[in-house]
Design an enzyme around this catalytic site. Structure first.
Site: not given
Ligand code: SIN
Length: 285
Positions: A105, A107, A260
């Protein structure tokens, strides 16, 4: 002034910045340099960032206004600018968003003005596992055929936060469905499938499996195979940087040109505890 030292972390994306005291105000030139470095590298890593919540907020604010997460239960008490990503349980209650980001995703792509960037500070990490991966969406876009670039270049896609709850979180009692109030704050939005980065001017693919649910003007039968291809394509291993966290690593990533994925490959009885700030962004174009 130039950044003291910047070292690329992988051909896909990422750079480590060293030689900066990030507990102190940076000054306008440095901030501008870091904006540029972020847009070019997709993620910036700062090692040994021993920041209090106040320092984490102050460092982040130099890059833009911060926003509080729509699910307020996950925000740090007294510091709504910090979103807690954690599996740590105290007095029977988990201290933050457990299972956060365990799907590809970008953010807040489900908001009309998605987040420009996020800064995740690692406090506790299992000895093995719990890595995070980032995909370089410039490279994903560049590797498409000209025919596909032209086709999707004029299209918008639908992004919907509740997709994550209906799919990835559906079986998790710790992530109950959004309340009607949270849902009312996150109606589906339309975003361009290709966006232009406001600092580098480069084009990046802008769809993600977590929140992108359709292509505007197409029935699901037509749009889903295209989206499935783009999701598969953008997560090709050569576009990925995988970070093995150490406590006090701070990673600043760019949501305009990366997506990510947090790996859920570790023993959940071992503490993984992080703080994230989220910088407001503009309407994608
Ligand atoms: C997130 O998507 O902000 C969390 C990423 C993570 O916990 O590594």
């Amino acid at each position: 002034m130039t950044i003291a030292s910047i070292r690329r972390l992988s051909p896909a994306c990422g750079a480590e910045v060293s030689g900066l005291d990030i507990t102190q105000p940076l000054g306008a030139d440095r901030v501008q340099e870091l904006h540029q470095a972020l847009g070019e590298n997709g993620i910036l890593l700062f090692r040994d960032a021993r920041l209090s919540p106040e320092q984490h907020i102050a460092f982040s604010r130099q890059f833009g206004p911060l926003e509080a997460h729509v699910v307020g239960d996950f925000n740090l008490p007294g510091h709504p600018e910090i979103f807690v990503v954690s599996n740590v349980k105290e007095e029977g209650k988990i201290k933050g968003a457990v299972y956060a980001g365990q799907y590809w995703h970008s953010d807040l792509s489900y908001m009309p003005k998605p987040s420009m960037g996020s800064l995740l500070l690692c406090h506790e990490m299992p000895k093995i596992g719990g890595d995070t991966m980032w995909a370089n969406m410039y490279q994903a876009y560049n590797a498409l055929s000209d025919v596909m670039k032209n086709f999707i270049g004029g299209l918008n896609a639908v992004h919907d936060y509740s997709n994550a709850y209906d799919t990835y979180f559906a079986h998790l009692k710790e992530r109950p469905p959004l309340t009607p109030e949270q849902r009312a704050k996150t109606p589906p939005v339309e975003q361009p499938m290709v966006r232009t980065h406001s600092v580098t001017g480069k084009k990046a693919l802008y769809v993600n499996p977590g929140f992108t649910t359709g292509i505007v003007g197409m029935p699901r039968e037509e749009s889903q195979p295209i989206l499935d291809f783009l999701f598969r394509h953008s997560t090709r291993p050569e576009f990925i940087y995988r970070h093995q966290w150490r406590p006090h690593d701070l990673i600043f990533w760019d949501n305009r040109c990366t997506m990510h994925y947090a790996l859920a490959d570790y023993d959940f009885s071992v503490r993984r505890h992080m703080h994230r700030t989220t910088i407001a962004g503009d309407v994608p174009y």
